[in-house]
Enzyme design. Sequence first.
Site, PDB file in Angstrom:
ATOM      1  N   HIS A   1      -5.945  13.795   7.826  1.00  0.00           N
ATOM      2  CA  HIS A   1      -4.560  13.317   7.845  1.00  0.00           C
ATOM      3  C   HIS A   1      -3.851  13.685   9.148  1.00  0.00           C
ATOM      4  O   HIS A   1      -3.518  12.821   9.960  1.00  0.00           O
ATOM      5  CB  HIS A   1      -3.808  13.881   6.641  1.00  0.00           C
ATOM      6  CG  HIS A   1      -2.379  13.457   6.569  1.00  0.00           C
ATOM      7  ND1 HIS A   1      -1.397  14.214   5.970  1.00  0.00           N
ATOM      8  CD2 HIS A   1      -1.744  12.351   7.035  1.00  0.00           C
ATOM      9  CE1 HIS A   1      -0.241  13.584   6.068  1.00  0.00           C
ATOM     10  NE2 HIS A   1      -0.417  12.454   6.709  1.00  0.00           N
TER      11      HIS A   1
ATOM     12  N   HIS B   1      -1.782  11.452  12.772  1.00  0.00           N
ATOM     13  CA  HIS B   1      -0.552  11.898  13.436  1.00  0.00           C
ATOM     14  C   HIS B   1      -0.781  12.347  14.882  1.00  0.00           C
ATOM     15  O   HIS B   1      -0.168  11.826  15.823  1.00  0.00           O
ATOM     16  CB  HIS B   1       0.079  13.050  12.650  1.00  0.00           C
ATOM     17  CG  HIS B   1       0.751  12.644  11.390  1.00  0.00           C
ATOM     18  ND1 HIS B   1       2.119  12.512  11.281  1.00  0.00           N
ATOM     19  CD2 HIS B   1       0.260  12.348  10.167  1.00  0.00           C
ATOM     20  CE1 HIS B   1       2.442  12.147  10.054  1.00  0.00           C
ATOM     21  NE2 HIS B   1       1.319  12.045   9.350  1.00  0.00           N
TER      22      HIS B   1
ATOM     23  N   HIS C   1      -3.813   5.717   7.962  1.00  0.00           N
ATOM     24  CA  HIS C   1      -2.786   6.666   7.551  1.00  0.00           C
ATOM     25  C   HIS C   1      -2.327   6.406   6.126  1.00  0.00           C
ATOM     26  O   HIS C   1      -2.141   7.339   5.340  1.00  0.00           O
ATOM     27  CB  HIS C   1      -1.586   6.623   8.496  1.00  0.00           C
ATOM     28  CG  HIS C   1      -0.516   7.592   8.103  1.00  0.00           C
ATOM     29  ND1 HIS C   1       0.636   7.190   7.449  1.00  0.00           N
ATOM     30  CD2 HIS C   1      -0.431   8.942   8.221  1.00  0.00           C
ATOM     31  CE1 HIS C   1       1.387   8.247   7.203  1.00  0.00           C
ATOM     32  NE2 HIS C   1       0.766   9.330   7.657  1.00  0.00           N
TER      33      HIS C   1
ATOM     34  N   ASN D   1      -2.549   9.230   3.194  1.00  0.00           N
ATOM     35  CA  ASN D   1      -1.236   9.859   3.033  1.00  0.00           C
ATOM     36  C   ASN D   1      -0.600   9.591   1.675  1.00  0.00           C
ATOM     37  O   ASN D   1      -0.179  10.517   0.980  1.00  0.00           O
ATOM     38  CB  ASN D   1      -0.268   9.404   4.124  1.00  0.00           C
ATOM     39  CG  ASN D   1       1.079  10.094   4.009  1.00  0.00           C
ATOM     40  OD1 ASN D   1       1.226  11.260   4.367  1.00  0.00           O
ATOM     41  ND2 ASN D   1       2.079   9.387   3.488  1.00  0.00           N
TER      42      ASN D   1
ATOM     43  N   ILE E   1       6.039   8.976   8.249  1.00  0.00           N
ATOM     44  CA  ILE E   1       6.254  10.104   7.335  1.00  0.00           C
ATOM     45  C   ILE E   1       4.954  10.874   7.231  1.00  0.00           C
ATOM     46  O   ILE E   1       3.876  10.328   7.449  1.00  0.00           O
ATOM     47  CB  ILE E   1       6.718   9.644   5.935  1.00  0.00           C
ATOM     48  CG1 ILE E   1       7.071  10.845   5.058  1.00  0.00           C
ATOM     49  CG2 ILE E   1       5.631   8.807   5.275  1.00  0.00           C
ATOM     50  CD1 ILE E   1       8.158  11.716   5.581  1.00  0.00           C
TER      51      ILE E   1
END
Length: 820
Positions: free
Chosen positions: A480, A485, A670, A674, A820
């Site tokens: 993740h 990110h 993602h 997520n 997010i």
Amino acid sequence: MSNGREMKGTLVLMTKNVLNFNHNVTKADDISTSKIDMHLLGAAGKEGKKTLLEKHPASSSNLGHGQDSLSVTFKLDKNFKTPEAFFIKNSMEYEFFLVSLTLEGNSNDGTIHFVCNSWIYRAQKERIFFVNKSYLPDKTPAFLIKHRKKELESLRGDGKGTRKEHDRVYDYDVYNDLGNPDSKADLARPVLGGSSAYPYPRRGRTGRKATKRDKNSETPSSDTYIPRDENFGHLKSPDFLTYGIKLLSENVITQFKSSSGLRNEFDKFDDIHKLFENGLLHHLPEDVVRNIKEISPTIGERFLKFPTPDVIRVSKSEWMTDDEFGREMLAGVNPCVIQRLQELPPKSKLDASKYGDQTSTITREHLKNNLGKLTVEEALSANRLFILDHHDAFLPYLKKINELPNRECYATRTILFLKDDGTLKPLAIELSQPNPEGDKFGAHSTVILPAQQGVKGTIWLMAKAYVLVNDSNYHQLVTHWLNTHAIIEPFVIATNRNLSVLHPIHKLLSPHYRGTMNVNGIARQSLFNAGGIIEQSFLPGRYALEMSSAAYKNWVFTDQALPNDLVKRGMAIKDQSRPHGVRLVIKDYPYAVDGLEIWSAIETWVKYYVDVYYTDSDVNNDTELRDWWKEVVEKGHGDLKDKPWWPKLKTREDLYQICSIIIWTASGLHAAVNFGQYPYGGYILNRPTLSTRLIPVEGKAEYDEMVENPEKAYLSTFTPEYETLVHLSVIEILSRHASDEVYLGQRDNPNWIDDKSTKALQAFQKFGNKLKEIEDNIKRRNRDSSLRNRNGPVQMPYTVLLPNNEEGLTFRGIPNSISI
């Protein structure tokens, strides 16, 4: 101006901003029209006369939520050609957020759109915004070239000084802002990035002063600089998401810590169910509950009750079955780690000179009795044996982790068998510890085999939980955080520094960067900082991001393409006769089946779009594109710059591949890793994040407890109450969608590209239509009872890659970006 003409315009402003929750954001009625001047730039570089804003229009159509508008009239010379840009200067004391400018010209001009999405500060020099056309650098009108270059130069800055709020500068730095040695020596952390010991992708530079105790570390701040135009988040959701993370870390967790009502561990499984039935009212004293409620009228209330996770909605016990354990490796929150087993025993890639022989102790004898009519060799050759291998990721850190307070765990390997019905059955779990005689003597390992009853059944259940602790941590730190990110942030920076907003690739990629630098900055402040939420509630504690740095050493950009990833893990075989160029080894692999359709749709859209603007020679001649890619490789991912696998970006094929990987990573990948965090991990027993002791040894009091009260023994071993509350509070936020989210196949502004770009708009429409078709396909597969992994024992359909969505905790939807 008797020989001139007028051009009417509508300036759209945004009036809400969650990230300035207590800040009075400028409204149209607040604007001092005499202090905002504008003028147009037309063909041949001719500039129009300056003009001031006018009164607020009586009615404005097509305004979005939280938007307002003002009128402007430009008086132009009769020879003034169609505008290509406009300039704006703010002389007010306060800033405002400019969404767009729309001009209504004559019959030749038509409607002209400028998409702005930028903060306008008094401290900024006169700003320029370009019309929504696309130009390659060498095909840009001559009069625009200097403005194009000047704007890019302003975004690069000079690499000096501390960045101010109003800056729009994008620059690189290492992760040197995680620790806080001036506060406490124990809060010092190594710098990630810039060294072979701790390689890492780069983050956005803030330029803050160094700490007093460590000149290489940057002083932390609650107001980390983000380029100002990145710092504009969700508009209609001021009660959660990024603001909620900051509030949680700064206030709610403090209340958790101060509570005398929390025990070290849960007593029985039913205590965890009460988190969803009664909320924290059952766990916290009245004064703590009152304090949390007072933090914010609605946010505080949200932290006091957790919604029921999907994994236990139908049944409270099916999560512990072997069938569900295996299914979640294919359709859970971390479905991109499992590999096909290609040799037995599995071997390690750790340095043998340092760690000795780390070859697995799992043998054929361990497996042979659970393969039905097959021998081990037949199962291997038929591609029916698989492995979830977390051994190498955890073994080097176990000694350090086990020395931390309330931390003790194993490095794990799990072998699984593909049954005739397409589901995975765990056959053996290897639990490894560092050798007490020294690392060079290899690991000290135990192999646990399946059992359903008695003390052996309890040990098997605990062995699976240790696997899940490894998997939960690897998921959060690597799958993740690192692989989505952190990996994407250098692309955000490089794109804004090198590709003009006029560049077609900037227009293609920028929607997939929305909010990423902002949420990453908040993560460094509140989640991954020394002593922060991740270190408190996850197994590696202070070594969390250090472990992700070790994983980055093996990151390969081209392997992020989903087909390449599946082939590398042995989960697919190259087959050009198949629609996606690969044949899956497990037909019913929900993440791969759904993901390949999304990947192919992205790839097709990218090819159509790129071909509108480029020939192969155009790619070679594009100076901005060349500088962009060079900077991505040499600066953004500079610790891996010498790797041979980087594409050379010489042809359109290279550009297809690069852009498809970026878009897939920011959107589909993602979303897959997520938005299932709370649906699966909200029930902490299904995804424990840490263990506090090893399996009890026979003859010890803990062993007797395990025999007499297995449930209590289990809860005494895995994620304690405080850490559970912290973890659930975070992942419940992270798993939500904002109401203004923009999903794959959509744009937040319909005028994102010139309406004369017919081919590009047609390609985008086809992309959107294809995603709707994929959504129907996913729903149909979820209804197919022969596909056992689509729902599983918990009856939880695999919906996380359904493209479209709405606000909330929905367990579906693919946003364009990592917001997010």
